[in-house]
Design an enzyme around this catalytic site. Sequence first.
Site, short mmCIF file in Angstrom:
data_model
loop_
_atom_site.label_atom_id
_atom_site.label_comp_id
_atom_site.label_asym_id
_atom_site.label_seq_id
_atom_site.Cartn_x
_atom_site.Cartn_y
_atom_site.Cartn_z
CE LYS A 64 66.19 20.59 -7.21
NZ LYS A 64 65.03 20.53 -8.09
CG ASP A 100 62.53 17.83 -6.94
OD1 ASP A 100 61.79 18.69 -6.42
OD2 ASP A 100 63.70 18.07 -7.30
#
Length: 269
Positions: A64, A100
């Site tokens: 990420k 997210d």
Amino acid sequence: MRAAVLGHPIAHSLSPQIYNRWFSETGFPGEYEAIDVTGDAFEATVRRLVALGYAGVNVTLPHKNAASRFADFRTAEADRVGAANLLLFRDGKVVADNTDGEGFSACLKTGSAQPYPRTGLAVVLGAGGAAAPVIAQLLPGDIAIVNRTKTRAEDLAGRFGPSCSAHAWDELGELLPRADILVNTTSLGMKGQPPLEIDLSPMPSGSVVDIVYAPLETPLLRDARARGHHTANGLRMLVYQAVPSFRAYTGLTPSDPERTLLDLEASLR
Ligand code: ATR
């Protein structure tokens, strides 16, 4: 339209099930797969998928942070959290985004991680790419970031300002008495990874959230539930970060993500 999730390990990923279900529900002609990619191969794989005409990829552990750094452009959210879970391919360029936070926010608002808003300390375990969007959603309020590598926790605390503090793992026992929410954002406790071994007894009450969803109930959540804490697993976050990702790929909104969540939950029990 083709899209994929890139990560390592990735065999446990439920993302193909989620996106392919929504393709079939909406009638959008798409195909979604999981591709196992280790750190060294990440950039080359993304470049290859751009060349193959993929619409984009979702990115999970451990890519990420790298995904955000490597993109040609970043949305304001990807920039704010310094991590990406979504790379969109537009005219040969890579645009990093992060959904997210939306997923975690669904955990806080509609999941079982109530009561909210909080008044005490939020303790976040981990300082990787999954931690930053969680921290952003927990603001405002005091947040303690606890990580094996303390310097990473310090970097992250610096990004979010003076209400965030950085701590080594052995400080956890001193932090938990003030905590009203504990969130695991590390890979510990995930199938195939080392266990997350912490003593919850100093935490008087409040919520425990694990962003891991394989297994659905991690040993941390089982222990928390037995102690009477509100608990939430990572499945809601997974489904609700996928909603804006699906919208970015297709322009469509899945009609019933809650049903998707319930069906997945039933299939994993
Ligand atoms: P992601 O992109 O999903 O956040 P990551 O950036 O690799 O993945 O971060 C994984 C997190 O899990 C980190 O906080 C990592 O701690 P370090 O920063 O010290 O590496 C944590 N983690 C992974 N394995 C761990 C282990 N065996 N013990 C403690 N923490 C661990």
